[in-house]
Enzyme design. Structure first.
Site, PDB file in Angstrom:
ATOM      1  N   ARG A 196       0.844  -1.196   0.000  1.00 47.54           N
ATOM      2  CA  ARG A 196       0.000   0.000   0.000  1.00 47.54           C
ATOM      3  C   ARG A 196       0.877   1.243   0.000  1.00 47.54           C
ATOM      4  O   ARG A 196       1.930   1.257   0.640  1.00 47.54           O
ATOM      5  CB  ARG A 196      -0.893  -0.027   1.241  1.00 47.54           C
ATOM      6  N   THR A 205       3.332  -8.466   5.931  1.00 46.07           N
ATOM      7  CA  THR A 205       3.287  -9.865   5.482  1.00 46.07           C
ATOM      8  C   THR A 205       3.954 -10.010   4.113  1.00 46.07           C
ATOM      9  O   THR A 205       4.384 -11.110   3.761  1.00 46.07           O
ATOM     10  CB  THR A 205       1.840 -10.394   5.408  1.00 46.07           C
TER      11      THR A 205
END
Length: 817
Positions: free
Chosen positions: A547, A654
């Site tokens: 992001r 992650t």
């Protein structure tokens, strides 16, 4: 699935094309062929899906409901085929039908029902829950358009609708029998019940129907099939004919518009009141629907024994978005089932658990009381009462300390603080990495930790090995299986440690790096076919995908690219290994600064990629529309994994785990799960740089940070920042001045260089030089890459889920015969 043959699959595909589309294989489109294959696979899954839930009901098992605004599942079909162990059978069947399985898979839309790590983590957790046999539902919203489809026009991000449902939804099963009415607004009234007591209800409210669509979540090498339940919004009355006939056309479709808006888009822009209202409606919508259905099902099985609810039900709140579950569970217990407050409160706290995913204060949701009380009047009454009782408890704990109580209250300063409600209203609060959990206890949530030390715990995130190596990297998976001797590592990732002795084996290094290069060639071919851009597979693939947010510091990486470009221009004979920098990220639609960083990356790419004097030593790509299926192509090809967030800001990450598992070497700060990755792989196999979280906190608290001093003393920093405004990237000199000012002077009320890009720049530059040096020694690099794969066993979501199940949910696995 044992017993399934190619004939089953071939017959299913042909029949589905005939009945659904009146087409043959020769006349069907790629999308229709994909749908026919998907329906065939789902039909094969249905028997196990039915048996799983029959087993759950017959044995009255305890079930976890994972509540999340995001489920970034990725494409369903390929993952289903892998988990069913049907890869070869399906491919051979489709080959015999003349169908290219790759074209079929590429025709499947990749639903953008998540924004990044939060939603992808939820998807990994569902995969692990099914694989390990834990009874579970994922519960969220069936957004019609997902987040958005990102296009790049003239270097700028442009958001287009992500219409993932345009060709149908072969995996979803509509369940009208479980539809529930969800109420908004109105006025709270008291009504005398059959028990003689007064209870609360609503009048003059708006409402919509929540209709569930169930999706199978298939476990690997097991018959357990759990359910992802996504709620869609529909009007209670589709069309008000009386209003229409009276000329009140807008009123005639008012309910229809309300329902359409509720399930249209994930995270609508909330920089205006209407956007805030819609987000709050969305959160209550799926929470109320889920809680109503779960309690109704419990009552069917157990009558009014709600004091036993926590023995059979656990609600896991995936960040603050589902925090309304605390108040909604109280509402249903109080107003529908007429429990006393104290009894209902004990049940609620025993049933709810909260995962904190962020250290950013702006992400710890706070709702204006004006909006909250107007849209959810009864829920607000309950929240106020929870707050009153909690504040009374704080007075007993701290004495009369108004400032402390104001700081910790659920309702204060005209706001409802959702994280506070989740902490107070649940029995567990967990962080998602060791350093993150410690910062929560020591700094961010220190006051709550003092009051509730027993609630706090840590559960380091993980990723599913099924999608993130077995599916996306078949070459490496085959090498691992051959080396270890079996495929059990796919559901027991700790077995990868058996590869460590191979890290110095020359033959194994050669095999490992051949697979890496083949993945790089595949990615290069994809770029060429998709975008007409060729990249050198012998260059270092340096990848930063996630992001787009300032704390993740894409800006630091592109500043390094500018610095390298400036360095080569001044010293054309410098000896550096060719490097391909690959970025991909979506910026929130209303996040202006993040969108400007995307423009900067593309502007740098235009200059660097078209300068013949660079001689291919640097190439920059911004790949649009980052999603799960794109990550599956990028991750196996990465040499370098960029995990460079400001220390103390990233909860876990992650993506860092996915790259590590696939043999990329991390350059990163001691932030989030990087800390534990370093513990597993050792300092010789990562490139760690920059300030620690403690140093960042101390510097912030001191107020002594002076980026102008760095500008004045460091020629490289000065040269990079000057490039932003000297016309190199923008003939008008003004386009990137905001970024220049943000670094040196502060912008829009923020501190100068809020995320310490300049402070860490010199250390990052040195670490990148170390990367270059290490890569030139191919044997050393191969050893580092192998050690990363071999040391990634801890970061399986299977391990994470077992910790949740054992320590928070007290959940037992089941086996389906």
């Amino acid at each position: 699935m044992a017993g399934l043959t190619k004939k089953h699959i071939k017959d299913g595909v042909i029949e589905n094309l005939r009945t659904a589309y009146r087409k043959t294989i020769a006349s069907a489109s790629n999308e229709q062929i994909y749908n026919a294959v998907a329906m065939t696979i789902k039909d094969l899954v249905s028997e196990n899906w039915i048996k799983t839930h029959e087993h759950f009901e017959k044995n009255d098992v305890k079930t976890v409901y994972y509540l999340s605004m995001e489920f970034l599942m990725g494409r369903f079909m390929g993952n289903a085929i892998l988990n069913l162990s049907l890869t070869d059978t399906v491919k051979e069947a489709l080959d015999e039908l003349g169908i290219d399985i790759n074209l079929a898979e590429e025709s499947e839309p990749d639903p953008g029902l998540g924004n990044g790590g939060l939603g992808r983590l939820a998807a990994c957790f569902l995969d692990s829950l099914s694989t390990m046999g834990y009874p579970a539902y994922g519960c969220g919203i069936r957004y019609h358009y997902g987040i958005f489809e990102q296009h790049i026009e003239n270097g700028y991000q442009v958001e287009k609708p992500d219409n993932w449902l345009r060709h149908g939804d072969p995996w979803g099963v509509r369940r009208d029998e479980y539809a529930r009415e969800i109420k908004f607004g109105g006025r709270v009234i008291s009504v005398k019940g059959d028990d003689g007591n007064f209870h609360f209800d609503l009048e003059n409210y708006q409402s919509v129907m929540a209709v569930p669509f169930d999706y199978p979540v298939i476990g690997y090498d097991t018959k357990v099939v759990n359910t992802l339940r996504l709620w869609d919004a529909e009007p209670v009355n589709r069309f008000d004919l009386q209003s229409f006939n009276q000329g009140q056309y807008e009123r005639a479709v008012e309910e229809q518009n309300l329902a359409r808006n509720l399930s249209s888009v994930l995270y609508p822009a909330d920089d205006h009141v209407s956007g805030k209202e819609l987000r709050l409606r969305q959160q209550y919508f799926f929470i109320s629907a889920t809680v109503q259905r779960v309690l109704e099902q419990f009552k069917e099985r157990h009558g009014n024994k709600f004091d036993k609810l926590a023995d059979y039900v656990q609600f896991q709140l995936n960040d603050t978005h589902p925090s309304l579950a605390v108040a909604e569970l109280m509402r249903v217990l109080l107003d529908v089932y007429h429990l006393e407050w104290d009894v209902a409160w004990d049940i609620t706290r025993a049933t709810c658990a909260y995962t904190n995913h962020t250290l950013l204060s702006e992400a710890l949701e706070k709702w204006p009381v004006e909006i909250f009380s107007r849209l959810l009047p009864r829920i607000y009454m309950i929240v106020e009462e929870i707050n009153r009782r909690f504040c009374a408890h704080l007075i007993e704990w701290y004495g009369n300390d108004p400032e402390k109580i104001r700081k910790m209250a659920i309702c204060a300063d005209g706001q409802v603080r959702m994280a506070h409600m989740a902490i107070v209203g649940g029995h567990s609060v967990n962080g998602v990495a060791a350093i993150h959990s410690q910062i929560l206890k020591d700094i961010e949530l220190r006051d709550f930790y003092e009051v509730y030390p027993g609630k706090f715990n840590s559960k380091t995130n993980g990723i599913t090995p099924r999608r993130w190596i077995a599916k996306c990297n078949p070459g490496l998976s085959k090498l691992i299986t051959t080396t270890i001797g079996n495929e059990k590592w796919i559901s027991d990732l700790s077995q990868l440690a058996k590869l460590k002795p191979k890290a110095t084996d020359a033959a194994f290094q050669t095999d490992f790096m051949k697979i890496k290069r083949a993945n790089k060639v595949d990615l290069s071919n994809y770029f060429r076919s998709k975008y007409g851009i060729g990249v050198d597979p012998d260059s270092i693939f340096d990848i930063q995908v996630k992001r787009l947010h300032e704390y993740k510091r894409q800006l630091l990486c592109i500043f390094h690219v500018i610095d390298m470009y400036n360095t080569i221009k001044m010293n054309p004979n410098i000896d550096v290994w060719p490097r391909t920098y690959i970025f991909s990220a979506k910026a929130a639609a209303s996040y202006h600064r993040a969108k400007l960083i995307i423009k900067l990356i593309n502007s740098v790419a235009d200059i660097v990629n078209n300068d013949p004097t660079i001689d291919g030593r640097i190439q920059v790509l911004f790949v649009p529309n980052y999603c799960v299926s794109l990550a599956e192509k990028l991750v196996p090809a990465a040499d370098v994994s960029e995990q460079i967030s400001t220390a103390g800001k990233e909860a876990s990450g992650t993506g860092n785990m996915k790259f590590m598992l696939n043999g990329a070497v991390t350059i990163g700060t001691l932030d989030g799960a990087n800390v534990e990755m370093l513990e597993e792989v050792g300092k010789d196999n990562m490139f760690i740089f920059g300030m620690t979280a403690e140093e960042v906190h101390a510097l912030t608290q001191s107020g002594n940070y002076a980026p102008w001093d760095l500008y004045n003393m460091d020629f490289n920093i000065r040269n990079v920042l000057t490039t932003l405004i000297n016309g190199t990237l923008d003939p008008n000199h003004d386009l990137f001045r905001e970024l220049y000012d943000a670094m040196l002077n502060g912008y829009g009320g923020a501190r100068p260089d809020e995320y310490y890009v300049l402070q860490d720049f010199a250390a990052y530059k040195k670490a990148q030089a170390d990367v270059d040096l290490a890569y030139k020694d191919q044997s050393r690099w191969a050893r580092m890459a192998i050690m990363n794969t071999a040391s990634s066993g801890k970061f399986s979501s299977d391990r994470t889920i077992k910790e949740y199940a054992d320590e928070i949910w007290k959940l037992k696995p089941v086996k389906i015969k």
